[in-house]
Structure formats: structure tokens, C-alpha cells
Design an enzyme around this catalytic site. Structure first.
Site, mmCIF file in Angstrom:
data_model
loop_
_atom_site.group_PDB
_atom_site.id
_atom_site.type_symbol
_atom_site.label_atom_id
_atom_site.label_comp_id
_atom_site.label_asym_id
_atom_site.label_seq_id
_atom_site.Cartn_x
_atom_site.Cartn_y
_atom_site.Cartn_z
ATOM 1 N N TRP A 103 2.784 83.087 -81.350
ATOM 2 C CA TRP A 103 2.782 84.373 -80.887
ATOM 3 C C TRP A 103 1.951 84.659 -79.813
ATOM 4 C CZ3 TRP A 103 6.471 86.679 -83.161
ATOM 5 C CH2 TRP A 103 6.789 86.298 -84.366
ATOM 6 N N ASP A 173 -3.491 91.263 -80.641
ATOM 7 C CA ASP A 173 -2.205 91.391 -81.642
ATOM 8 C C ASP A 173 -2.768 91.163 -82.897
ATOM 9 O OD1 ASP A 173 -0.066 91.060 -83.201
ATOM 10 O OD2 ASP A 173 0.877 89.584 -81.851
ATOM 11 N N LYS A 197 3.029 92.531 -92.514
ATOM 12 C CA LYS A 197 2.160 91.421 -93.008
ATOM 13 C C LYS A 197 0.906 92.128 -93.914
ATOM 14 C CE LYS A 197 4.351 89.180 -89.848
ATOM 15 N NZ LYS A 197 4.226 88.945 -88.588
HETATM 16 C C1 LIG Z 1 4.911 88.677 -87.317
HETATM 17 C C2 LIG Z 1 4.150 88.865 -85.963
HETATM 18 C C3 LIG Z 1 4.476 89.164 -84.752
HETATM 19 C C4 LIG Z 1 6.052 89.792 -84.562
HETATM 20 O O1 LIG Z 1 6.303 91.044 -85.440
HETATM 21 P P1 LIG Z 1 7.535 91.781 -85.456
HETATM 22 O O2 LIG Z 1 7.178 93.277 -86.362
HETATM 23 O O3 LIG Z 1 8.675 90.920 -86.217
HETATM 24 O O4 LIG Z 1 7.803 92.028 -83.923
HETATM 25 C C5 LIG Z 1 3.652 89.233 -83.739
HETATM 26 N N1 LIG Z 1 2.592 88.899 -83.700
HETATM 27 C C6 LIG Z 1 2.042 88.177 -84.755
HETATM 28 C C7 LIG Z 1 0.624 87.603 -84.855
HETATM 29 C C8 LIG Z 1 2.520 88.310 -86.152
HETATM 30 O O5 LIG Z 1 2.147 87.825 -87.253
#
Ligand SMILES: *Cc1c(COP(=O)(O)O)cnc(C)c1O
Length: 361
Positions: A103, A173, A197
Site C-alpha cells: 500500500w 493511511d 476494514k
Molecule cells: C484496503 C487498503 C487500501 C485500499 O482501499 P480502497 O478503499 O480499496 O481504495 C489502501 N491502504 C490500505 C492500508 C488498505 O488496507
């Protein structure tokens, strides 16, 4: 058929109490005669739902008053570009990123369209199984911002500390770790996270941003990609993801009822510890991640004999333990154990692992 334990990395489990409450309110919310998904986002009923969700989130995360909370769409992936588009004064300015996994890498690739990206350190050579030592990072004290991924959902690598980057605005993030434990929001300039998540269904993206950083985005930025647009309009510039926002609000209430984030942290740490202890106690399973940065939320592990992976997954599924297949870049298994995964689910997984080892070792 009852509910099973779903170890998916996301979309992931939602607390049963939340699903049951949503079910009860599905066709008639609070005597309004409407489903939440049928309400005007500007109507009195929906405004009360939206405001309560924000107030509860502010309470559980102790978000200071000088931060805006935005309820957006586009996923964390859109934030990979929204962050540089909004935090730079103009294209080409210098920014710092640390690369600790898949990511981080995506965030870096996207930022590189707008910014001069300096990767301060990378753990790619160890297949993202570790966090490079902080004192080895080649930071730029004049960077416009510093970006990191506190929990790498695929690699299962988590920062159990917050990088000290001085006056450089810190951007995180937090998609797969937000609300897993208490957090000092005041250390951050921007926090963003997709909801699917640890907060509810897909479709909602949360952004928490310090107000003084909300400025004109770089030239050419679409209105929908401007934090200023959404902040000025309290996330109602266009139709927000109303139902996902409502469901996240129910999750925030659920967290409050469970005792807030310190209660969540205790349970999450215990759940993770049980799983890592089981892995450490055996020669049949192993963790690819350095002990100091093992994630509480996503636990990858491999079998000594990968030929048994298929049997492991099939037999686990028969016992109601779903979606344990690891990401192809890591191999083996991955158990995602967010807030909504009951401790009994982790206990069931550990028992199954021990049983499977006995039969196959
Ligand atoms: C799942 C995830 C993403 C992507 O998320 P989307 O909502 O599918 O764009 C980005 N960063 C992390 C750390 C993730 O776990």
C-alpha cells in the site's frame, strides 16, 4: 446456517449487533417511514444520523476541535492522489514517503504524478517483512509532508510507534488499523481510511484533517478531489455515501458501548497474541514478519510445507473459518482479525491450527 468466522482482509466482518440493528431499522428508521438509504441527505432525519456519527467518532478518537472530519467516497486509493493534490502548493514540490509494503508503494506511485517523492527508506528487499530502523531514514526536513502506512494490510507489518518528523505534516493511511486502539490525533496532519476494514461497509472513506492544512489544491484539481470543497460543505457537496455513513455510525456506537478504544485495544492485543503465540509454539507454522512490527489486525503465516495449503484452507472452511488464503505476494495464510472478529473466532482458528498440525506434521 449460522454466521461463520470471516478472516477476510476487507470488506471484512461487521459486528453482529450492528447488522441486527440495521436489519431492524432497514425499512423504517425510527418511525420516519423510510429506510436510511431512501432519505434525502439534506433532510432532518439524515442530518441527525450524520451528525451523531461524527460526534461519536470525535468522542471515541478524542479528535481535537481544530480537525475536520470528512465522509467521502473513492476509497483510500483516491486519497493516494488527494493528499498530494491538496497538500502541495504547486506540482513538483518535495515530499517524503517511507515504503513498508504494497500500500505504501501504491501511494508513492500515485504521489509521483504530482510531487517530487523522496523515499526515505524501504523494506522491499526483505519482501516487506520489517520496518527500516528510524535512524536510517533519509528524511528531508523541508518536505511538504511525510506519508506512511501505519499498518500494511498485505504484509502484516504494523508501526507500534508514531514517527517523529518534527514540523513536517504527518500523513497516515490508517485503513486497516484505525479504531483498533487509542490514537493521539494531534500528532497527525491528515489521517485517512477506507471504511471496509474496521468501520463498516465499502463505499465510505474517512478523512481527518487539521483545518489549517485545508487550502486551495494545485491547479487543475477537480472539485471532487478538493478537501476545501468537502470541508466547506460538511461532506455534502454532492450526495455522500449515506448508507455506509449510517452503518459506520452504528459501528462507532458499538465501540462506545464496548468501552471505547482502550477496551478495543486490550481485546485486539490479546487476540493477536494468542495467534502469534500459537505460530511461535510450532515448527509447522511460521510468521514472515519481524517480531517488533507484527500487526494486531492482519496476521500472515506460512505452513512449513506449502503443499498442504489447499488442505488447510478447505478444512478450515469446513469448520466455518473463511477467507484465510494469504495474499499471493506473501503466500501461505493471512488471518485478518479486526475489531468485529470475536475472540472466539481466534480461539477457533488456533484450535483448528493445532488439530491440523497434529494430523499433518
Ligand atoms: C484496503 C487498503 C487500501 C485500499 O482501499 P480502497 O478503499 O480499496 O481504495 C489502501 N491502504 C490500505 C492500508 C488498505 O488496507
Amino acid at each position: 446456517m449460522g454466521r461463520k468466522y470471516n478472516f477476510s482482509a476487507g470488506p471484512a466482518m461487521v459486528p453482529l449487533e450492528v447488522l441486527e440493528r440495521a436489519q431492524k431499522e432497514m425499512s423504517d428508521w425510527n418511525g420516519s417511514g423510510m429506510s436510511v438509504m431512501e432519505m434525502s441527505h439534506r433532510g432532518r432525519e439524515y442530518m441527525s444520523i450524520a451528525q451523531k456519527a461524527e460526534a461519536d467518532l470525535r468522542e471515541i478518537l478524542s479528535i481535537p476541535d481544530n480537525y475536520k472530519v470528512l465522509f467521502l467516497q473513492g476509497g483510500a486509493s483516491s486519497q493516494f492522489s488527494m493528499v498530494p493534490m491538496n497538500l502541495l502548493s504547486q506540482a513538483g514540490e518535495a515530499v517524503d514517503y517511507v515504503n513498508t509494503g504494497a500500500w505504501s508503494k501504491k501511494a508513492i506511485a500515485e504521489a509521483a504524478h504530482y510531487a517530487d517523492v523522496n523515499v526515505v527508506a524501504s523494506s522491499e528487499e526483505s519482501n516487506f517483512s520489517d520496518i527500516p530502523a528510524f535512524d536510517s531514514w533519509k528524511r528531508n526536513p523541508d518536505a511538504k509532508y511525510f506519508h506512511y502506512t501505519p499498518n500494511e494490510t498485505i504484509g502484516g507489518v504494523e508501526f507500534h510507534w508514531i514517527p517523529e518528523v518534527g514540523d513536517v505534516p504527518l500523513v497516515a493511511d490508517m485503513s486497516s488499523t484505525i479504531l483498533s486502539r487509542p490514537l493521539d490525533v494531534s500528532k497527525f496532519a491528515v489521517i485517512y481510511a477506507g471504511a471496509q476494514k474496521n468501520m463498516g461497509p465499502a463505499g465510505l472513506t474517512l478523512v481527518i484533517i487539521r483545518e489549517d492544512l485545508i487550502a486551495e489544491p494545485i491547479a487543475g484539481t477537480p472539485a471532487m478531489f478538493s478537501y476545501a470543497t468537502h470541508a466547506k460543505n460538511d461532506s455534502m457537496y454532492n450526495t455522500p455515501p449515506t448508507y455506509a455513513w449510517y452503518l459506520a455510525g452504528l459501528v462507532f456506537q458499538w465501540i462506545k458501548e464496548k468501552g471505547g478504544l482502550s477496551a478495543m485495544a486490550k481485546i485486539n492485543q490479546r487476540k493477536a497474541q494468542k495467534l502469534y503465540d500459537a505460530i511461535e509454539a510450532s515448527n509447522f507454522y511460521s510468521s514472515p514478519v519481524a517480531p517488533s512490527c507484527r500487526s494486531w489486525m492482519n496476521v500472515p503465516f506460512t505452513l512449513a510445507n506449502p503443499d498442504l495449503d489447499g488442505d488447510f484452507l478447505a478444512q478450515a472452511a469446513q469448520q466455518g473459518l473463511l477467507n484465510l488464503k494469504g495474499h499471493r505476494s506473501v503466500g501461505g495464510m493471512r488471518a485478518s482479525i479486526y475489531n468485529a472478529m470475536p475472540e472466539a473466532g481466534v480461539d477457533a482458528l488456533v484450535s483448528f491450527m493445532q488439530e491440523f498440525e497434529k494430523e499433518n506434521a
